[in-house]
Design a protein around this motif. Sequence first.
Motif, mmCIF file in Angstrom:
data_model
loop_
_atom_site.group_PDB
_atom_site.id
_atom_site.type_symbol
_atom_site.label_atom_id
_atom_site.label_comp_id
_atom_site.label_asym_id
_atom_site.label_seq_id
_atom_site.Cartn_x
_atom_site.Cartn_y
_atom_site.Cartn_z
ATOM 1 N N ASP A 25 -6.241 36.811 71.139
ATOM 2 C CA ASP A 25 -7.079 37.975 71.464
ATOM 3 C C ASP A 25 -8.484 37.494 71.806
ATOM 4 O O ASP A 25 -9.137 36.846 70.965
ATOM 5 C CB ASP A 25 -7.179 38.924 70.260
ATOM 6 N N GLY A 50 -3.571 37.053 67.512
ATOM 7 C CA GLY A 50 -3.153 38.456 67.578
ATOM 8 C C GLY A 50 -1.767 38.583 68.163
ATOM 9 O O GLY A 50 -0.952 37.660 68.124
ATOM 10 N N GLY A 51 -1.532 39.741 68.765
ATOM 11 C CA GLY A 51 -0.187 40.101 69.238
ATOM 12 C C GLY A 51 0.457 40.909 68.116
ATOM 13 O O GLY A 51 0.406 40.521 66.937
ATOM 14 N N LYS A 52 1.054 42.031 68.495
ATOM 15 C CA LYS A 52 1.531 42.958 67.456
ATOM 16 C C LYS A 52 2.583 42.323 66.551
ATOM 17 O O LYS A 52 2.604 42.544 65.341
ATOM 18 C CB LYS A 52 2.067 44.234 68.106
ATOM 19 N N ASN A 55 0.909 39.718 64.248
ATOM 20 C CA ASN A 55 0.097 40.412 63.237
ATOM 21 C C ASN A 55 0.985 40.929 62.097
ATOM 22 O O ASN A 55 0.631 40.834 60.912
ATOM 23 C CB ASN A 55 -0.647 41.599 63.860
ATOM 24 N N ALA A 107 -4.650 38.840 74.992
ATOM 25 C CA ALA A 107 -5.114 40.232 75.009
ATOM 26 C C ALA A 107 -6.630 40.212 75.197
ATOM 27 O O ALA A 107 -7.332 39.503 74.475
ATOM 28 C CB ALA A 107 -4.745 40.929 73.704
ATOM 29 N N ILE A 118 -7.883 47.693 75.182
ATOM 30 C CA ILE A 118 -7.153 46.414 75.216
ATOM 31 C C ILE A 118 -6.335 46.307 76.510
ATOM 32 O O ILE A 118 -5.623 47.241 76.874
ATOM 33 C CB ILE A 118 -6.192 46.297 74.002
ATOM 34 N N VAL A 120 -3.506 43.710 77.940
ATOM 35 C CA VAL A 120 -2.671 42.587 77.504
ATOM 36 C C VAL A 120 -2.038 41.900 78.720
ATOM 37 O O VAL A 120 -1.517 42.572 79.612
ATOM 38 C CB VAL A 120 -1.556 43.097 76.552
ATOM 39 N N GLU A 151 5.795 45.232 72.682
ATOM 40 C CA GLU A 151 5.046 44.295 73.534
ATOM 41 C C GLU A 151 5.946 43.186 74.077
ATOM 42 O O GLU A 151 5.462 42.187 74.592
ATOM 43 C CB GLU A 151 3.885 43.667 72.744
ATOM 44 N N GLY A 251 -5.604 46.253 65.342
ATOM 45 C CA GLY A 251 -4.566 45.786 64.420
ATOM 46 C C GLY A 251 -4.267 46.758 63.290
ATOM 47 O O GLY A 251 -3.456 46.451 62.414
ATOM 48 N N ASP A 254 -0.545 47.757 63.238
ATOM 49 C CA ASP A 254 0.310 46.663 62.734
ATOM 50 C C ASP A 254 0.188 46.553 61.220
ATOM 51 O O ASP A 254 1.181 46.358 60.515
ATOM 52 C CB ASP A 254 -0.111 45.323 63.362
ATOM 53 N N SER A 290 -7.456 41.028 64.257
ATOM 54 C CA SER A 290 -6.312 41.791 63.731
ATOM 55 C C SER A 290 -5.705 41.178 62.478
ATOM 56 O O SER A 290 -4.856 41.787 61.847
ATOM 57 C CB SER A 290 -5.207 41.857 64.793
HETATM 58 O O1 LIG Z 1 -2.114 45.832 67.680
HETATM 59 C C1 LIG Z 1 -3.199 44.977 67.871
HETATM 60 C C2 LIG Z 1 -2.857 43.919 68.852
HETATM 61 O O2 LIG Z 1 -2.626 44.527 70.097
HETATM 62 C C3 LIG Z 1 -2.915 43.654 71.137
HETATM 63 O O3 LIG Z 1 -1.732 43.238 71.638
HETATM 64 C C4 LIG Z 1 -3.721 42.513 70.528
HETATM 65 O O4 LIG Z 1 -3.028 41.309 70.632
HETATM 66 C C5 LIG Z 1 -3.951 42.917 69.093
HETATM 67 O O5 LIG Z 1 -3.904 41.837 68.174
#
Ligand SMILES: OC[C@H]1O[C@H](O)[C@H](O)[C@@H]1O
Length: 302
Positions: A25, A50-52, A55, A107, A118, A120, A151, A251, A254, A290
């Motif tokens: 991120d 990051g990345g859902k 996370n 992201a 955001i 992505v 995602e 985040g 998540d 996140s």
């Molecule tokens: O949900 C939050 C995440 O969404 C986006 O994909 C980012 O990577 C972030 O960490």
Amino acid sequence: MDFRSINFNENFSPKIVVVGSCSIDLVLNTSKMPQANETVLADQSQSFFGGKGANQAVATSRLGASVYFVGAVGADPHGQQILRNLRDENINIGFVAEKSQSSTGTAFVTAAEGKNAIVVVPAANNLLSPMDIEAADKAISQADLVLTQLEIPLEAVEYLYKKCEKHNVKIALYASPAKKLSQKIIDQSEFILAKTADLAEIFGPESREQIMKRLPNKLFVRDDTNSTIYFNGTEMSYYRNDPAQTAHKMGMGDAFTSGFAIAYCHKNEIKNCVKFGNDISLKVAENRGSQSGLPYLKNELV
Ligand SMILES: OC[C@H]1O[C@H](O)[C@H](O)[C@@H]1O
């Protein structure tokens, strides 16, 4: 936040398989959210893990679960950094595919005025395939709960649902970013978390009340405009409107999903699962990025 208000069986470490995205991120902190055709200056730019999917893997691992992460990175330094981070968080990365033809997901986040926007670039996350999920067949078959989000390609999510059905394993979904869900995914999900703003895209044009009535004990809806979570005909305020305690709102979904999932695996009442999910999401909002604010169960239960 009081971890003692939730029932934790200290001899039980839930087996959780998270199937989803992982990204770097890149966060720009600005005092004003840029509008179309506008240039604004950022006070700071920072990068975070990051990345859902990642996370949720980190959140559930810190909350005492034994976690496998199934995802994809590119053959680049970001991919290696992500793998190292997941390993350091005690997550099994044996089923993270390295996609040599791709870069790692990124992201681009603008954080301003207590909100974030955001964009992505999924990159390797978009290459996660049914075959990558097949490789994790045994881990999935032994899971107490599988968590996923949107995602990654819907084809992979659908394959995962079939696999969970075959093994009679529970699966839960954070329906973000919004995509139209098949009736099979809706029916099979143990629980679904969604945002009010995404409901029409996910479920069609009914009102929130109508959709929720059809999915009692299954659908949990977060509303960012009034900081409320709706479930089973009731609502719970989830956000302290204290800007001083808010670093990034990134985040939170998540973190909520992960806290809810852990309390659920420890067989808490739904209302307490929601409360615990809320508490974990508040923790994440108090810190930048996140993952950095996610609490460790072992520190909280001493
Ligand atoms: O949900 C939050 C995440 O969404 C986006 O994909 C980012 O990577 C972030 O960490």
